[in-house]
Scaffold this motif. Structure first.
Motif, PDB file in Angstrom:
ATOM      1  N   LEU A  86       0.810  -1.207   0.000  1.00 16.64           N
ATOM      2  CA  LEU A  86       0.000   0.000   0.000  1.00 16.64           C
ATOM      3  C   LEU A  86       0.850   1.266   0.000  1.00 16.64           C
ATOM      4  O   LEU A  86       0.560   2.226  -0.711  1.00 16.64           O
ATOM      5  CB  LEU A  86      -0.939  -0.013   1.217  1.00 16.64           C
ATOM      6  N   GLU A  87       1.911   1.274   0.779  1.00 15.00           N
ATOM      7  CA  GLU A  87       2.726   2.481   0.888  1.00 15.00           C
ATOM      8  C   GLU A  87       3.771   2.574  -0.205  1.00 15.00           C
ATOM      9  O   GLU A  87       3.994   3.646  -0.759  1.00 15.00           O
ATOM     10  CB  GLU A  87       3.404   2.513   2.266  1.00 15.00           C
ATOM     11  N   GLN A  88       4.461   1.474  -0.517  1.00 14.11           N
ATOM     12  CA  GLN A  88       5.542   1.527  -1.516  1.00 14.11           C
ATOM     13  C   GLN A  88       4.994   1.579  -2.940  1.00 14.11           C
ATOM     14  O   GLN A  88       5.489   2.334  -3.782  1.00 14.11           O
ATOM     15  CB  GLN A  88       6.470   0.309  -1.375  1.00 14.11           C
ATOM     16  N   ARG A  89       3.960   0.745  -3.255  1.00 16.69           N
ATOM     17  CA  ARG A  89       3.434   0.684  -4.628  1.00 16.69           C
ATOM     18  C   ARG A  89       1.903   0.832  -4.580  1.00 16.69           C
ATOM     19  O   ARG A  89       1.161  -0.139  -4.653  1.00 16.69           O
ATOM     20  CB  ARG A  89       3.825  -0.631  -5.298  1.00 16.69           C
ATOM     21  N   PRO A  90       1.449   2.059  -4.395  1.00 19.86           N
ATOM     22  CA  PRO A  90      -0.014   2.262  -4.264  1.00 19.86           C
ATOM     23  C   PRO A  90      -0.794   1.832  -5.508  1.00 19.86           C
ATOM     24  O   PRO A  90      -1.947   1.419  -5.398  1.00 19.86           O
ATOM     25  CB  PRO A  90      -0.140   3.764  -4.008  1.00 19.86           C
ATOM     26  N   GLU A  91      -0.148   1.950  -6.714  1.00 20.31           N
ATOM     27  CA  GLU A  91      -0.892   1.529  -7.905  1.00 20.31           C
ATOM     28  C   GLU A  91      -1.154   0.017  -7.894  1.00 20.31           C
ATOM     29  O   GLU A  91      -2.220  -0.451  -8.332  1.00 20.31           O
ATOM     30  CB  GLU A  91      -0.120   1.940  -9.173  1.00 20.31           C
ATOM     31  N   GLU A  92      -0.202  -0.779  -7.360  1.00 20.50           N
ATOM     32  CA  GLU A  92      -0.417  -2.220  -7.260  1.00 20.50           C
ATOM     33  C   GLU A  92      -1.476  -2.539  -6.203  1.00 20.50           C
ATOM     34  O   GLU A  92      -2.297  -3.458  -6.376  1.00 20.50           O
ATOM     35  CB  GLU A  92       0.901  -2.915  -6.914  1.00 20.50           C
ATOM     36  N   ALA A  93      -1.484  -1.777  -5.126  1.00 16.32           N
ATOM     37  CA  ALA A  93      -2.521  -1.971  -4.116  1.00 16.32           C
ATOM     38  C   ALA A  93      -3.896  -1.635  -4.686  1.00 16.32           C
ATOM     39  O   ALA A  93      -4.896  -2.311  -4.401  1.00 16.32           O
ATOM     40  CB  ALA A  93      -2.232  -1.102  -2.889  1.00 16.32           C
ATOM     41  N   LEU A  94      -3.953  -0.566  -5.503  1.00 23.32           N
ATOM     42  CA  LEU A  94      -5.220  -0.211  -6.131  1.00 23.32           C
ATOM     43  C   LEU A  94      -5.703  -1.313  -7.066  1.00 23.32           C
ATOM     44  O   LEU A  94      -6.899  -1.619  -7.113  1.00 23.32           O
ATOM     45  CB  LEU A  94      -5.042   1.114  -6.906  1.00 23.32           C
ATOM     46  N   ALA A  95      -4.768  -1.920  -7.796  1.00 22.99           N
ATOM     47  CA  ALA A  95      -5.153  -3.021  -8.683  1.00 22.99           C
ATOM     48  C   ALA A  95      -5.677  -4.212  -7.890  1.00 22.99           C
ATOM     49  O   ALA A  95      -6.648  -4.883  -8.300  1.00 22.99           O
ATOM     50  CB  ALA A  95      -3.964  -3.440  -9.547  1.00 22.99           C
ATOM     51  N   ALA A  96      -5.044  -4.474  -6.728  1.00 18.31           N
ATOM     52  CA  ALA A  96      -5.501  -5.592  -5.894  1.00 18.31           C
ATOM     53  C   ALA A  96      -6.903  -5.308  -5.350  1.00 18.31           C
ATOM     54  O   ALA A  96      -7.768  -6.197  -5.315  1.00 18.31           O
ATOM     55  CB  ALA A  96      -4.520  -5.826  -4.746  1.00 18.31           C
ATOM     56  N   LEU A  97      -7.134  -4.065  -4.916  1.00 13.70           N
ATOM     57  CA  LEU A  97      -8.464  -3.719  -4.424  1.00 13.70           C
ATOM     58  C   LEU A  97      -9.504  -3.797  -5.541  1.00 13.70           C
ATOM     59  O   LEU A  97     -10.663  -4.214  -5.319  1.00 13.70           O
ATOM     60  CB  LEU A  97      -8.442  -2.307  -3.828  1.00 13.70           C
ATOM     61  N   SER A  98      -9.134  -3.392  -6.743  1.00 11.23           N
ATOM     62  CA  SER A  98     -10.046  -3.511  -7.874  1.00 11.23           C
ATOM     63  C   SER A  98     -10.367  -4.977  -8.169  1.00 11.23           C
ATOM     64  O   SER A  98     -11.518  -5.332  -8.476  1.00 11.23           O
ATOM     65  CB  SER A  98      -9.432  -2.844  -9.105  1.00 11.23           C
ATOM     66  N   ALA A  99      -9.339  -5.826  -8.055  1.00  6.87           N
ATOM     67  CA  ALA A  99      -9.577  -7.257  -8.264  1.00  6.87           C
ATOM     68  C   ALA A  99     -10.499  -7.817  -7.188  1.00  6.87           C
ATOM     69  O   ALA A  99     -11.347  -8.675  -7.463  1.00  6.87           O
ATOM     70  CB  ALA A  99      -8.247  -8.003  -8.277  1.00  6.87           C
ATOM     71  N   ILE A 100     -10.334  -7.332  -5.946  1.00  7.47           N
ATOM     72  CA  ILE A 100     -11.230  -7.780  -4.865  1.00  7.47           C
ATOM     73  C   ILE A 100     -12.661  -7.366  -5.162  1.00  7.47           C
ATOM     74  O   ILE A 100     -13.611  -8.155  -4.984  1.00  7.47           O
ATOM     75  CB  ILE A 100     -10.762  -7.180  -3.518  1.00  7.47           C
ATOM     76  N   GLU A 101     -12.852  -6.136  -5.638  1.00  5.93           N
ATOM     77  CA  GLU A 101     -14.203  -5.687  -5.967  1.00  5.93           C
ATOM     78  C   GLU A 101     -14.815  -6.536  -7.086  1.00  5.93           C
ATOM     79  O   GLU A 101     -15.982  -6.949  -7.017  1.00  5.93           O
ATOM     80  CB  GLU A 101     -14.166  -4.212  -6.394  1.00  5.93           C
ATOM     81  N   THR A 102     -14.000  -6.818  -8.118  1.00  6.28           N
ATOM     82  CA  THR A 102     -14.504  -7.624  -9.232  1.00  6.28           C
ATOM     83  C   THR A 102     -14.866  -9.033  -8.774  1.00  6.28           C
ATOM     84  O   THR A 102     -15.916  -9.583  -9.145  1.00  6.28           O
ATOM     85  CB  THR A 102     -13.450  -7.694 -10.339  1.00  6.28           C
ATOM     86  N   ALA A 103     -13.983  -9.629  -7.954  1.00  4.65           N
ATOM     87  CA  ALA A 103     -14.262 -10.976  -7.461  1.00  4.65           C
ATOM     88  C   ALA A 103     -15.514 -11.000  -6.590  1.00  4.65           C
ATOM     89  O   ALA A 103     -16.321 -11.935  -6.667  1.00  4.65           O
ATOM     90  CB  ALA A 103     -13.058 -11.505  -6.688  1.00  4.65           C
ATOM     91  N   SER A 104     -15.677  -9.972  -5.760  1.00  3.57           N
ATOM     92  CA  SER A 104     -16.854  -9.924  -4.885  1.00  3.57           C
ATOM     93  C   SER A 104     -18.134  -9.801  -5.698  1.00  3.57           C
ATOM     94  O   SER A 104     -19.125 -10.497  -5.427  1.00  3.57           O
ATOM     95  CB  SER A 104     -16.734  -8.753  -3.914  1.00  3.57           C
ATOM     96  N   ARG A 105     -18.121  -8.916  -6.699  1.00  4.84           N
ATOM     97  CA  ARG A 105     -19.317  -8.770  -7.528  1.00  4.84           C
ATOM     98  C   ARG A 105     -19.625 -10.057  -8.293  1.00  4.84           C
ATOM     99  O   ARG A 105     -20.789 -10.466  -8.428  1.00  4.84           O
ATOM    100  CB  ARG A 105     -19.141  -7.604  -8.509  1.00  4.84           C
ATOM    101  N   GLY A 106     -18.565 -10.680  -8.807  1.00  2.80           N
ATOM    102  CA  GLY A 106     -18.784 -11.940  -9.517  1.00  2.80           C
ATOM    103  C   GLY A 106     -19.360 -13.018  -8.611  1.00  2.80           C
ATOM    104  O   GLY A 106     -20.249 -13.772  -9.014  1.00  2.80           O
ATOM    105  N   ALA A 107     -18.872 -13.091  -7.374  1.00  2.00           N
ATOM    106  CA  ALA A 107     -19.395 -14.076  -6.437  1.00  2.00           C
ATOM    107  C   ALA A 107     -20.847 -13.802  -6.096  1.00  2.00           C
ATOM    108  O   ALA A 107     -21.674 -14.723  -6.000  1.00  2.00           O
ATOM    109  CB  ALA A 107     -18.542 -14.091  -5.164  1.00  2.00           C
TER     110      ALA A 107
END
Length: 410
Positions: free
Chosen positions: A213-234
């Motif tokens: 989250l602190e060192q690579r915020p863009e990668e953290a944002l991608a992970a959170l986006s993937a979590i949102e997509t997975a949650s909606r799909g579920a």
């Protein structure tokens, strides 16, 4: 062209017609040609007394038999002939005996018939001695025996039909119970697979987001986006599973629920395995997929095959970690074969430790619905293998939701 529905007369009307028909055929000719040695009034009274009770023979078989027997006894002893035959031979006693044998249990009908026919026979034998000139005989005994046998045959047939209906209803109830059990197995397996897989992915991706989250915020944002997509799909998949539990089409509650839930969700097939494996690769899991072009099966089987692979990969993520894993799906004349093999985790399992076994149990239950086989266990090199085979023969026991979907499409 309009079709007319044939309306059959009620049994009561048939019995009334039978009673007056018997009087018209066997007593009325005596009145027309002359009463002979018997008074006309006695012929009319006894003729009606012997035939009119037949109109209620189905409702009161024993009283009708007793009434007809007493009328014949009285006529024999009084030497009154109210039919065209000797000894007042006619259908009245035979019909009454037949009805008793048809409507009552065998022992009861046999006792009642023997008592009635015996009484009439004794009266006729006595009348032969008292009035020898009239030529009376005991023909009623001969008529009553086949009448009772025919009535008992009707009774036996009706009992057999009743037992057959009862057995058919019991089989239908048993089939419904079996369908409901299969439905519970399918739904529980679907919910387990969806929730287990999605939560595992969310746990992995949320851990990645927390670490970078602190060192690579863009990668953290991608992970959170993937979590949102997975949650909606579920949520969409769970909605599809629960929607399959609703009542048959046409039910207003189902229609309203379907409109509120939104558009129907596509059921997973073998083609969806590519996106399933692709999402795991994006999370850093070295998974290879070999999906044969000849691999194919009916939609219910393909959905079960997808769930099997999903559960197997979820177990890899939870218990083995990022290890080399291969997924092979092949089709042949014998059926559909699935193989999921993962290498041994380096330095011990980094996952959640030994599982509860519910995933493999649900997998076996799901495959058993289609008479398939499951083989799961550790490999000699320390890895783990899951091998599943769905037979190619026609599926006899599909899930209820799939049967309902097929009816809707048909």
């Amino acid at each position: 062209m309009r079709l007319r529905r044939t309306v059959l007369p009620s049994p009561d009307l048939l019995d009334i017609a039978l009673a007056f028909g018997s009087f018209g055929l066997f007593t009325l000719p005596v009145l027309i040609r002359g009463s002979g040695h018997s008074p006309t009034a006695a012929i009319v009274v006894l003729g009606l007394a012997a035939t009119v009770p037949l109109s209620v023979r189905r409702r009161a078989p024993v009283p009708v038999l007793a009434t007809v027997s007493l009328v014949l006894v009285g006529a024999a002893l009084a030497d009154v002939g109210f039919t065209v035959f000797h000894s007042n031979a006619g259908p009245a006693l035979g019909i009454a005996v037949l009805t008793v044998a048809d409507r009552l249990p065998r022992a009861v009908s046999l006792r009642a018939s023997v008592a009635a026919v015996g009484l009439v026979t004794v009266a006729e034998v006595t009348a032969m001695q008292v009035h020898p000139a009239t030529g009376q005989n005991a023909i009623q005994l001969v008529l009553a025996v086949p009448a009772w046998l025919v009535g008992y045959a009707f009774h036996t047939r009706r009992q057999a039909e009743r037992r057959l209906r009862s057995e058919t209803q019991e089989r239908a109830r048993e089939a419904e119970r079996r369908v409901r059990a299969e439905e519970r197995v399918r739904v529980s397996a679907d919910v387990h697979d969806i929730v287990s897989h999605t939560l595992s992915m969310i746990a992995v991706r949320s851990g990645v987001a927390r670490m970078v989250l602190e060192q690579r915020p863009e990668e953290a944002l991608a992970a959170l986006s993937a979590i949102e997509t997975a949650s909606r799909g579920a949520l969409d998949e769970l909605r599809a599973v629960l929607q399959s539990l609703r009542d048959a089409p046409g039910d207003p509650l189902r229609t309203a629920g379907a409109l509120a839930a939104g558009p129907a969700v596509e059921r997973p097939t073998l083609a969806h395995l590519r996106s399933l494996v692709g999402n795991l690769r994006d999370d850093g899991y070295p998974i290879t997929l070999a999906l044969s072009e000849k691999a194919g099966a009916p939609p219910p089987v393909e959905e079960s095959a997808y769930r099997v692979v999903q559960e197997a990969l979820t177990n890899v993520v939870r218990h083995a970690g990022r290890v080399a894993t291969s997924v092979e799906v092949a089709g042949d004349p014998e059926g559909l074969s699935i193989s999921v093999l993962n290498a041994a985790p380096a330095g011990g399992s980094p996952g959640a430790g030994p599982g509860s076994g519910h995933g493999l149990t649900g997998m076996r239950d799901r495959v058993a619905l289609y008479e398939g086989t499951v083989a799961a266990g550790p490999c000699p090199d320390g890895g783990y293998a899951v091998r599943v085979h769905f037979p190619a023969r026609p599926v006899n026991r599909t899930a209820p939701a799939d049967r309902a979907e097929g009816k809707r499409r048909g």
